[in-house]
Design a protein around this motif. Structure first.
Motif, PDB file in Angstrom:
ATOM      1  N   ASN A  62       0.941  -1.164  -0.234  1.00 16.91           N
ATOM      2  CA  ASN A  62      -0.004  -0.137   0.090  1.00 16.91           C
ATOM      3  C   ASN A  62       0.892   1.107  -0.126  1.00 16.91           C
ATOM      4  OD1 ASN A  62      -2.289   1.290  -0.034  1.00 16.91           O
ATOM      5  ND2 ASN A  62      -2.210   1.485   2.476  1.00 16.91           N
ATOM      6  N   ARG A  63       1.760   1.188   0.784  1.00 19.83           N
ATOM      7  CA  ARG A  63       2.726   2.514   0.904  1.00 19.83           C
ATOM      8  C   ARG A  63       3.910   2.023   1.810  1.00 19.83           C
ATOM      9  NH1 ARG A  63       1.561   2.237   5.705  1.00 19.83           N
ATOM     10  NH2 ARG A  63      -0.152   3.087   6.948  1.00 19.83           N
ATOM     11  N   GLY A  64       5.183   2.429   1.364  1.00 13.15           N
ATOM     12  CA  GLY A  64       6.299   1.980   1.645  1.00 13.15           C
ATOM     13  C   GLY A  64       6.536   2.315   3.707  1.00 13.15           C
ATOM     14  N   GLY A  65       7.157   1.467   4.196  1.00 14.80           N
ATOM     15  CA  GLY A  65       7.182   1.711   5.807  1.00 14.80           C
ATOM     16  C   GLY A  65       8.103   0.666   6.342  1.00 14.80           C
ATOM     17  N   LYS A  66       7.956   0.769   7.626  1.00 17.13           N
ATOM     18  CA  LYS A  66       8.747  -0.353   8.532  1.00 17.13           C
ATOM     19  C   LYS A  66       8.074  -1.462   9.034  1.00 17.13           C
ATOM     20  CE  LYS A  66      11.693   3.328  10.411  1.00 17.13           C
ATOM     21  NZ  LYS A  66      12.497   3.862   9.581  1.00 17.13           N
ATOM     22  N   ILE A  67       8.729  -2.433   9.148  1.00 16.63           N
ATOM     23  CA  ILE A  67       8.014  -3.792   9.618  1.00 16.63           C
ATOM     24  C   ILE A  67       6.925  -3.725  10.510  1.00 16.63           C
ATOM     25  CG2 ILE A  67       9.863  -4.560  11.119  1.00 16.63           C
ATOM     26  CD1 ILE A  67       7.982  -6.779   8.806  1.00 16.63           C
ATOM     27  N   LEU A  68       7.443  -2.811  11.665  1.00 14.75           N
ATOM     28  CA  LEU A  68       6.421  -2.692  12.747  1.00 14.75           C
ATOM     29  C   LEU A  68       5.223  -2.203  12.466  1.00 14.75           C
ATOM     30  CD1 LEU A  68       5.737  -2.573  15.952  1.00 14.75           C
ATOM     31  CD2 LEU A  68       6.926  -0.308  16.063  1.00 14.75           C
ATOM     32  N   GLU A  69       5.043  -1.138  11.502  1.00 12.90           N
ATOM     33  CA  GLU A  69       3.920  -0.612  11.079  1.00 12.90           C
ATOM     34  C   GLU A  69       3.132  -1.548  10.107  1.00 12.90           C
ATOM     35  OE1 GLU A  69       6.813   1.345  10.649  1.00 12.90           O
ATOM     36  OE2 GLU A  69       6.303   2.733  12.298  1.00 12.90           O
ATOM     37  N   ALA A  70       3.820  -2.217   9.330  1.00 13.68           N
ATOM     38  CA  ALA A  70       3.291  -2.979   8.373  1.00 13.68           C
ATOM     39  C   ALA A  70       2.816  -4.325   9.180  1.00 13.68           C
ATOM     40  CB  ALA A  70       4.318  -3.534   7.326  1.00 13.68           C
ATOM     41  N   THR A  71       3.317  -4.703  10.147  1.00 10.42           N
ATOM     42  CA  THR A  71       2.673  -5.926  10.978  1.00 10.42           C
ATOM     43  C   THR A  71       1.563  -5.567  11.744  1.00 10.42           C
ATOM     44  OG1 THR A  71       5.032  -6.775  11.379  1.00 10.42           O
ATOM     45  CG2 THR A  71       3.378  -7.585  13.135  1.00 10.42           C
ATOM     46  N   GLN A  72       1.507  -4.121  12.408  1.00 12.94           N
ATOM     47  CA  GLN A  72       0.369  -3.613  13.112  1.00 12.94           C
ATOM     48  C   GLN A  72      -0.819  -3.456  12.241  1.00 12.94           C
ATOM     49  OE1 GLN A  72       2.353  -0.279  14.807  1.00 12.94           O
ATOM     50  NE2 GLN A  72       2.489  -1.240  16.787  1.00 12.94           N
ATOM     51  N   GLU A  73      -0.473  -3.144  11.080  1.00 16.37           N
ATOM     52  CA  GLU A  73      -1.523  -2.745  10.199  1.00 16.37           C
ATOM     53  C   GLU A  73      -2.197  -4.126   9.759  1.00 16.37           C
ATOM     54  OE1 GLU A  73      -2.690  -0.929   5.818  1.00 16.37           O
ATOM     55  OE2 GLU A  73      -0.828  -0.896   6.475  1.00 16.37           O
ATOM     56  N   ALA A  74      -1.380  -5.110   9.411  1.00 16.41           N
ATOM     57  CA  ALA A  74      -1.860  -6.360   9.144  1.00 16.41           C
ATOM     58  C   ALA A  74      -2.634  -7.116  10.068  1.00 16.41           C
ATOM     59  CB  ALA A  74      -0.643  -7.382   8.766  1.00 16.41           C
ATOM     60  N   TYR A  75      -2.167  -6.954  11.361  1.00 18.02           N
ATOM     61  CA  TYR A  75      -2.914  -7.710  12.493  1.00 18.02           C
ATOM     62  C   TYR A  75      -4.254  -6.905  12.831  1.00 18.02           C
ATOM     63  CZ  TYR A  75      -3.904  -8.997  17.217  1.00 18.02           C
ATOM     64  OH  TYR A  75      -4.753  -9.397  18.401  1.00 18.02           O
ATOM     65  N   GLY A  76      -4.462  -5.698  12.524  1.00 18.35           N
ATOM     66  CA  GLY A  76      -5.426  -4.922  12.623  1.00 18.35           C
ATOM     67  C   GLY A  76      -6.387  -5.255  11.437  1.00 18.35           C
ATOM     68  N   ARG A  77      -6.145  -5.316  10.352  1.00 19.82           N
ATOM     69  CA  ARG A  77      -6.750  -5.637   9.261  1.00 19.82           C
ATOM     70  C   ARG A  77      -7.443  -7.140   9.063  1.00 19.82           C
ATOM     71  NH1 ARG A  77      -5.943  -2.361   4.547  1.00 19.82           N
ATOM     72  NH2 ARG A  77      -7.761  -3.458   3.592  1.00 19.82           N
ATOM     73  N   ALA A  78      -6.335  -8.105   9.805  1.00 19.90           N
ATOM     74  CA  ALA A  78      -6.978  -9.432   9.608  1.00 19.90           C
ATOM     75  C   ALA A  78      -8.170  -9.784  10.182  1.00 19.90           C
ATOM     76  CB  ALA A  78      -5.697 -10.150  10.216  1.00 19.90           C
ATOM     77  N   PHE A  79      -8.750  -8.957  10.889  1.00 19.15           N
ATOM     78  CA  PHE A  79      -9.929  -9.160  11.719  1.00 19.15           C
ATOM     79  C   PHE A  79     -11.172  -8.778  10.691  1.00 19.15           C
ATOM     80  CE2 PHE A  79      -7.162  -8.949  15.244  1.00 19.15           C
ATOM     81  CZ  PHE A  79      -7.607 -10.306  15.842  1.00 19.15           C
ATOM     82  N   VAL A  80     -11.049  -7.981   9.705  1.00 19.72           N
ATOM     83  CA  VAL A  80     -12.001  -7.838   8.621  1.00 19.72           C
ATOM     84  C   VAL A  80     -12.212  -8.952   7.656  1.00 19.72           C
ATOM     85  CG1 VAL A  80     -12.042  -5.506   9.220  1.00 19.72           C
ATOM     86  CG2 VAL A  80     -10.627  -6.345   7.151  1.00 19.72           C
TER      87      VAL A  80
END
Length: 83
Positions: A62-80
């Motif tokens: 979606n956009r370049g970033g760091k592993i921490l932000e990507a992991t947090q976003e993935a965790y949050g989005r996984a529930f949808v």
């Protein structure tokens, strides 16, 4: 799966090639998550959106970033995700 190259995504899993010896491996899967680097690859995203009815774009796709932000976003989005 580190050390593997994705060859084909099938309805019930993915065909991989083990880089160490070139052997093909099939992994059963209902959900496949690709981690392909830190730069958004818009052509890959477009190809997946064109090929599949349900695609969720997260992290560096979606956009370049760091592993921490990507992991947090993935965790949050996984529930949808729904079947």
């Amino acid at each position: 799966m580190l050390g593997h190259k994705a060859l084909q995504i099938a309805e019930d899993g993915v065909v991989l090639e083990r880089l160490a010896d070139g052997e093909k491996v099939f992994v059963n899967a209902e959900t496949i998550i690709l981690a392909l680097g830190v730069q958004p690859r818009k052509e890959v995203v477009k190809a997946f959106k064109d090929a599949f009815a349900q695609v969720h774009i997260i992290g560096d796709a979606n956009r370049g970033g760091k592993i921490l932000e990507a992991t947090q976003e993935a965790y949050g989005r996984a529930f949808v995700f729904e079947s």
